[in-house]
Design a protein around this motif. Structure first.
Motif, PDB file in Angstrom:
ATOM      1  N   PHE A 141      63.163  18.084   8.349  1.00 42.99           N
ATOM      2  CA  PHE A 141      62.017  18.941   8.047  1.00 42.99           C
ATOM      3  C   PHE A 141      61.977  20.123   9.010  1.00 42.99           C
ATOM      4  CE2 PHE A 141      57.707  20.219   9.138  1.00 42.99           C
ATOM      5  CZ  PHE A 141      57.234  20.638   7.910  1.00 42.99           C
ATOM      6  N   LEU A 142      62.078  19.850  10.293  1.00 46.22           N
ATOM      7  CA  LEU A 142      62.006  20.909  11.301  1.00 46.22           C
ATOM      8  C   LEU A 142      63.137  21.919  11.140  1.00 46.22           C
ATOM      9  CD1 LEU A 142      60.983  18.699  14.332  1.00 46.22           C
ATOM     10  CD2 LEU A 142      59.571  20.473  13.272  1.00 46.22           C
ATOM     11  N   ALA A 143      64.318  21.452  10.782  1.00 48.56           N
ATOM     12  CA  ALA A 143      65.473  22.340  10.621  1.00 48.56           C
ATOM     13  C   ALA A 143      65.247  23.356   9.507  1.00 48.56           C
ATOM     14  CB  ALA A 143      66.727  21.518  10.347  1.00 48.56           C
ATOM     15  N   LYS A 144      64.363  23.064   8.565  1.00 48.63           N
ATOM     16  CA  LYS A 144      64.092  23.972   7.446  1.00 48.63           C
ATOM     17  C   LYS A 144      63.096  25.073   7.801  1.00 48.63           C
ATOM     18  CE  LYS A 144      65.097  20.501   3.971  1.00 48.63           C
ATOM     19  NZ  LYS A 144      64.535  19.639   2.917  1.00 48.63           N
ATOM     20  N   ILE A 145      62.491  24.999   8.975  1.00 49.47           N
ATOM     21  CA  ILE A 145      61.573  26.053   9.415  1.00 49.47           C
ATOM     22  C   ILE A 145      62.421  27.157  10.029  1.00 49.47           C
ATOM     23  CG2 ILE A 145      59.659  26.646  10.938  1.00 49.47           C
ATOM     24  CD1 ILE A 145      58.723  23.709  10.695  1.00 49.47           C
ATOM     25  N   ASP A 146      62.447  28.313   9.374  1.00 45.83           N
ATOM     26  CA  ASP A 146      63.370  29.391   9.724  1.00 45.83           C
ATOM     27  C   ASP A 146      63.183  29.970  11.117  1.00 45.83           C
ATOM     28  OD1 ASP A 146      64.595  29.206   7.247  1.00 45.83           O
ATOM     29  OD2 ASP A 146      63.368  30.793   6.354  1.00 45.83           O
TER      30      ASP A 146
END
Length: 123
Positions: A7-12
């Motif tokens: 999830f965190l990795a998808k926050i640009d």
């Protein structure tokens, strides 16, 4: 916080990712009895398989969703604090201070109020 890595990795934006990670880590540290999980593509914390609090992220803000009953319980405080909100969540613009004391009271309320709950959501 392994449960939230994807999830965190998808926050640009790195600063947004760091802010969301800080909030999630705070919940995990403050309420170590809660189980972190991803459901409906959102990070959340549960207690004995019942929902306690969920989070979401968008371009302009992140949101804390504790269930409508909890929002109703704390509505006066939310309004007085001038937090942007709907009937089911509180929005924090990225970079805006997080109201950790309010979040702590809301989570503690859900844990206590749902202690005997046998379903994921309140009925």
């Amino acid at each position: 916080m392994h449960a939230f890595e994807e999830f965190l990795a998808k926050i640009d934006r790195p600063e947004h990712r760091a802010e969301m990670e800080e909030v999630l880590a705070w919940v995990a540290d403050t309420f170590p009895q809660l189980k972190p999980k991803i459901a409906w593509n959102q990070p959340m914390f549960t207690d004995h398989d019942t929902f306690i609090v969920g989070f979401s992220a968008s371009k302009g803000h992140f949101a804390i969703a504790p269930e409508e009953a909890t929002m109703n319980r704390f509505l006066d405080e939310i309004v007085q604090s001038k937090h942007d909100h709907t009937k089911g969540l509180i929005r924090f613009k990225w970079g805006q201070p997080v109201d950790f004391p309010l979040l702590e009271r809301m989570i503690a309320f859900n844990i206590e109020d749902k202690a005997d709950c046998t379903t994921f959501w309140r009925k």
